[in-house]
Design an enzyme around this catalytic site. Structure first.
Site, PDB file in Angstrom:
ATOM      1  N   HIS A 152       0.860  -1.187   0.000  1.00 10.10           N
ATOM      2  CA  HIS A 152       0.000   0.000   0.000  1.00 10.10           C
ATOM      3  C   HIS A 152       0.892   1.230   0.000  1.00 10.10           C
ATOM      4  O   HIS A 152       2.114   1.126  -0.090  1.00 10.10           O
ATOM      5  CB  HIS A 152      -0.942  -0.017   1.210  1.00 10.10           C
ATOM      6  CG  HIS A 152      -0.218  -0.130   2.518  1.00 10.10           C
ATOM      7  ND1 HIS A 152       0.279   0.956   3.192  1.00 10.10           N
ATOM      8  CD2 HIS A 152       0.118  -1.215   3.250  1.00 10.10           C
ATOM      9  CE1 HIS A 152       0.889   0.556   4.295  1.00 10.10           C
ATOM     10  NE2 HIS A 152       0.806  -0.765   4.344  1.00 10.10           N
ATOM     11  N   GLY A 153       0.322   2.400   0.123  1.00  8.79           N
ATOM     12  CA  GLY A 153       1.051   3.656  -0.008  1.00  8.79           C
ATOM     13  C   GLY A 153       2.271   3.805   0.874  1.00  8.79           C
ATOM     14  O   GLY A 153       3.329   4.212   0.408  1.00  8.79           O
TER      15      GLY A 153
END
Length: 170
Positions: free
Chosen positions: A16-17
């Site tokens: 994810h980010g």
């Protein structure tokens, strides 16, 4: 010679980010290996995960057994790997399969809350089963297991925290 693992991270969100930006900048991998039996069987999930990889870094989604085989396969010696599992059990299976995390330890980014779990940090939920798995990583494999969301955060010794919170690990 074996594949170089630069970060071994447990994160229930997988890639994810935070991982794609902060952690890849910090450890500079050329490969992200997402290790999950369930994700490896899910084509849509595999596609979404591989698309999140930052520019210049390839991502692969593989099963636990395939990761163990790849680790010992000289064809993958050039990999400078950021390794992700979505749970402690999969990371423990990798250690039991012979993957050496002794130089880097295990980083825990998040363990998602489920019924009958207790939040021990703002991102890590725990129960007795997971606490015992962490204790096994520490005691049997002599690994440092720490909670740390991003590289700038202070590392928290998870076994110490688990014991302070009263989880049954023996």
């Amino acid at each position: 010679m074996t594949m170089e693992i630069r970060l071994a991270r447990i994160d229930s969100r997988l890639l994810h980010g935070q991982v794609a930006t902060f952690w890849t900048r910090f450890v500079k991998p050329n490969r992200i290996m997402v290790v999950s039996d369930t994700a490896a069987k899910d084509d849509l999930r595999k596609t979404l995960i591989t698309q999140v990889a930052p520019p210049g870094v390839r991502a692969n989604v593989v099963s636990v057994n395939k990761m163990i085989r790849a680790y010992f396969d000289s064809r993958f010696d050039s990999f400078k790997t950021l390794l992700l599992t979505e749970n402690v059990g999969d990371m423990l299976r990798l250690a039991e399969g012979g993957i050496d995390f002794s130089q880097i330890g295990i980083n825990v980014g998040s363990i998602a809350y489920e019924d009958e779990m207790t939040m021990i940090t703002d991102a890590v939920a725990m129960n007795d089963r997971i606490a015992k798995q962490i204790q096994t990583l520490v005691n049997d494999f002599h690994l440092e297991v720490t909670a740390q969301k991003i590289p700038a955060d202070k590392k928290i010794d998870l076994l110490n925290l688990i014991q302070k919170k009263g989880f049954k690990v023996n």
